[in-house]
Design an enzyme around this catalytic site. Structure first.
Site, PDB file in Angstrom:
ATOM      1  N   HIS A  98       0.793  -1.234   0.000  1.00 55.71           N
ATOM      2  CA  HIS A  98       0.000   0.000   0.000  1.00 55.71           C
ATOM      3  C   HIS A  98       0.823   1.280   0.000  1.00 55.71           C
ATOM      4  CE1 HIS A  98      -4.477   1.006   1.107  1.00 55.71           C
ATOM      5  NE2 HIS A  98      -4.097   1.524  -0.044  1.00 55.71           N
ATOM      6  N   ASP A 121      -9.646  -0.181   4.514  1.00 58.22           N
ATOM      7  CA  ASP A 121      -8.435  -0.786   5.092  1.00 58.22           C
ATOM      8  C   ASP A 121      -8.706  -1.158   6.550  1.00 58.22           C
ATOM      9  OD1 ASP A 121      -5.037   0.243   4.335  1.00 58.22           O
ATOM     10  OD2 ASP A 121      -5.667  -1.304   5.758  1.00 58.22           O
ATOM     11  N   HIS A 123      -6.275  -0.776   8.524  1.00 62.69           N
ATOM     12  CA  HIS A 123      -5.276   0.151   9.060  1.00 62.69           C
ATOM     13  C   HIS A 123      -5.440   1.550   8.475  1.00 62.69           C
ATOM     14  CE1 HIS A 123      -3.590  -3.987   8.597  1.00 62.69           C
ATOM     15  NE2 HIS A 123      -3.241  -3.808   9.851  1.00 62.69           N
ATOM     16  N   ASP A 125      -2.800   3.621   7.886  1.00 61.74           N
ATOM     17  CA  ASP A 125      -1.656   3.907   6.999  1.00 61.74           C
ATOM     18  C   ASP A 125      -1.259   5.373   7.063  1.00 61.74           C
ATOM     19  OD1 ASP A 125      -2.432   1.565   4.255  1.00 61.74           O
ATOM     20  OD2 ASP A 125      -2.211   1.303   6.421  1.00 61.74           O
ATOM     21  N   HIS A 138       4.477   1.093   4.063  1.00 68.36           N
ATOM     22  CA  HIS A 138       3.075   0.827   3.679  1.00 68.36           C
ATOM     23  C   HIS A 138       2.128   1.249   4.804  1.00 68.36           C
ATOM     24  CE1 HIS A 138       2.414  -3.556   5.348  1.00 68.36           C
ATOM     25  NE2 HIS A 138       3.098  -2.828   6.196  1.00 68.36           N
ATOM     26  N   ASP A 225      -7.412  -1.783   0.318  1.00 66.93           N
ATOM     27  CA  ASP A 225      -6.435  -2.744   0.869  1.00 66.93           C
ATOM     28  C   ASP A 225      -7.246  -3.990   1.219  1.00 66.93           C
ATOM     29  OD1 ASP A 225      -3.832  -2.491   3.404  1.00 66.93           O
ATOM     30  OD2 ASP A 225      -4.813  -4.261   2.591  1.00 66.93           O
ATOM     31  N   ASP A 227      -6.811  -6.278   3.061  1.00 68.42           N
ATOM     32  CA  ASP A 227      -6.849  -6.681   4.476  1.00 68.42           C
ATOM     33  C   ASP A 227      -7.976  -5.977   5.242  1.00 68.42           C
ATOM     34  OD1 ASP A 227      -3.850  -4.842   5.430  1.00 68.42           O
ATOM     35  OD2 ASP A 227      -5.935  -4.188   5.584  1.00 68.42           O
ATOM     36  N   GLU A 270      -2.214  -5.087  -1.663  1.00 70.51           N
ATOM     37  CA  GLU A 270      -1.813  -6.014  -0.600  1.00 70.51           C
ATOM     38  C   GLU A 270      -2.271  -7.453  -0.802  1.00 70.51           C
ATOM     39  OE1 GLU A 270       0.262  -5.366   2.014  1.00 70.51           O
ATOM     40  OE2 GLU A 270       0.395  -3.207   2.073  1.00 70.51           O
TER      41      GLU A 270
HETATM   42  N1  LIG Z   1       0.309   0.234  11.519  1.00 70.39           N
HETATM   43  C1  LIG Z   1       1.173  -0.862  11.170  1.00 70.39           C
HETATM   44  C2  LIG Z   1       0.605  -1.701  10.037  1.00 70.39           C
HETATM   45  C3  LIG Z   1       0.563  -1.023   8.727  1.00 70.39           C
HETATM   46  C4  LIG Z   1      -0.223  -1.845   7.696  1.00 70.39           C
HETATM   47  C5  LIG Z   1      -0.126  -1.279   6.319  1.00 70.39           C
HETATM   48  B1  LIG Z   1      -1.265  -1.743   5.303  1.00 70.39           B
HETATM   49  O1  LIG Z   1      -2.533  -1.214   5.753  1.00 70.39           O
HETATM   50  O2  LIG Z   1      -1.016  -1.187   4.021  1.00 70.39           O
HETATM   51  O3  LIG Z   1      -1.354  -3.147   5.275  1.00 70.39           O
HETATM   52  C6  LIG Z   1       1.270  -1.827  12.368  1.00 70.39           C
HETATM   53  C7  LIG Z   1       2.279  -1.387  13.374  1.00 70.39           C
HETATM   54  N2  LIG Z   1       2.440  -2.314  14.522  1.00 70.39           N
HETATM   55  C8  LIG Z   1       2.543  -3.740  14.153  1.00 70.39           C
HETATM   56  C9  LIG Z   1       2.842  -4.613  15.395  1.00 70.39           C
HETATM   57  C10 LIG Z   1       1.818  -4.405  16.497  1.00 70.39           C
HETATM   58  C11 LIG Z   1       1.644  -2.916  16.796  1.00 70.39           C
HETATM   59  C12 LIG Z   1       1.330  -2.168  15.500  1.00 70.39           C
HETATM   60  C13 LIG Z   1       2.527  -0.291  10.784  1.00 70.39           C
HETATM   61  O4  LIG Z   1       3.427  -1.044  10.464  1.00 70.39           O
HETATM   62  O5  LIG Z   1       2.654   0.963  10.794  1.00 70.39           O
HETATM   63 MN   LIG Z   2      -3.155  -0.385   3.682  1.00 70.29          MN
HETATM   64 MN   LIG Z   3      -4.054  -2.752   5.849  1.00 68.76          MN
HETATM   65 MN   LIG Z   4      -1.532  -5.096   4.423  1.00 65.33          MN
END
Ligand SMILES: N[C@](CCCC[B-](O)(O)O)(CCN1CCCCC1)C(=O)O
Ligand SMILES: [Mn+2]
Ligand SMILES: [Mn+2]
Ligand SMILES: [Mn+2]
Length: 301
Positions: A98, A121, A123, A125, A138, A225, A227, A270
């Site tokens: 993403h 999503d 998340h 992001d 991402h 996304d 997910d 994703e």
């Molecule tokens: N917020 C996360 C996940 C981002 C997902 C991106 B997507 O939506 O494109 O798939 C998670 C950060 N972190 C992971 C371990 C547990 C605490 C949160 C991060 O890595 O920043």
């Molecule tokens: Mn995403």
């Molecule tokens: Mn996501």
């Molecule tokens: Mn993802």
């Protein structure tokens, strides 16, 4: 009307192998033919070949991982998407992770500066260089598009073209503390799975559109996304989170966005075909294809 398929075999915004194989699986599952079946003129000039920057030449900047590779690829994607949009085509970007949305949305907003973004999503992001814990870009594209957080020279090409009132989220259920603060601070509208349960997807989509596109006059960029869907529906993705959208809720969003007649750009992101057994991978690819079809006019009757 022409849909231009932009295949982006890219995984630099996160750590898992395989998400760069998403585009080829989506195309080989027949997505171009399926869209032609819907009456679209389909332009697909092959998947983009992003020359890899070897990891030793792309050390982290602060916590950010693969920053040069992500920046370079997103800049190339912005150009390609912008060109298709300027030709009056509808760019359909197939990811890939993403982080690519930094490129796709930059490209869309170059042609449609008043476009609104519907971000589907689990998340947000929206982590900045300061708030990210993983350093995976991402999880950050929205902050760069809004121009918030500490400046990162490598990404100075990303102009702050997106305004907080022009983005709305649907499906959130895994939002970091720093991201929650940012959403509150900038007054960004988000419909989490709690609201989906409370109001139902029909009302949520209506409220989301009323927020970013009250007169249904603004162009819409839908960034999906996979997910956002429940892992039982789309298992083969890098950051699955339980309690997600059903198959129908995900498709309803796409159908309702198509019905507005405002869609100008679409991202299906994703899909990682190598993360699960082949049945689950096939299921996830098939869902990616059907989401795209629904957003591009496929109806049930
Ligand atoms: N917020 C996360 C996940 C981002 C997902 C991106 B997507 O939506 O494109 O798939 C998670 C950060 N972190 C992971 C371990 C547990 C605490 C949160 C991060 O890595 O920043
Ligand atoms: Mn995403
Ligand atoms: Mn996501
Ligand atoms: Mn993802």
């Amino acid at each position: 009307k022409t849909v231009a398929i932009v295949g982006c075999p890219f995984r630099g915004g996160q750590a898992k192998l395989g998400v760069d194989k998403g585009p080829i699986h989506l195309v080989e599952a027949g997505l171009p033919e399926q869209l032609a079946e819907l009456g679209w003129k389909v332009q697909f000039d092959g998947h983009h070949q992003f020359e890899e920057i070897p990891t030793e030449d792309d050390p982290p900047i602060g916590k950010l991982k693969n920053p040069r590779s992500v920046s370079r690829v997103c800049q190339a994607v912005a150009k390609v998407v912008g060109e298709h949009a300027k030709k009056g085509q509808l760019p359909l970007t197939l990811g890939g992770d993403h982080s690519l949305a930094m490129g796709t949305i930059s490209g869309t907003l170059e042609k449609y500066p008043d476009a609104c973004v519907i971000w589907v999503d689990a998340h947000a992001d929206i982590n900045t260089a300061e708030t990210t814990d993983s350093g995976n870009i991402h999880g950050m594209p929205v902050s760069f598009l809004l121009g918030i957080g500490p400046k990162v020279d490598e990404f100075s090409w990303v102009k702050p073209v997106l305004k907080p009132h022009r983005i709305v989220y649907i499906g959130l259920r895994d939002v970091d503390q720093g991201e929650r603060r940012i959403l509150r601070e900038y007054g960004i509208k988000a419909f989490s799975m709690h609201e989906v349960d409370k109001y139902g997807i029909g009302r949520v989509v209506e409220m989301a559109l009323d927020h970013v596109n009250p007169g249904r006059k603004l162009p819409i960029h839908l960034s999906f996304d996979v997910d956002a869907l429940d892992p039982t529906v789309a298992p083969s993705t890098g950051t699955p989170v339980r309690g997600g959208l059903t198959f129908r809720e995900g498709h309803y969003i796409c159908e309702a966005v198509y019905e507005t007649g405002c869609l100008v750009a679409l991202d299906i992101m994703e899909v990682n075909p190598s993360l699960a057994d082949s049945e689950s991978a096939k299921q996830t690819v098939a869902v990616g294809c059907s989401l795209a079809r629904s957003a591009l006019g496929e109806t049930l009757l």
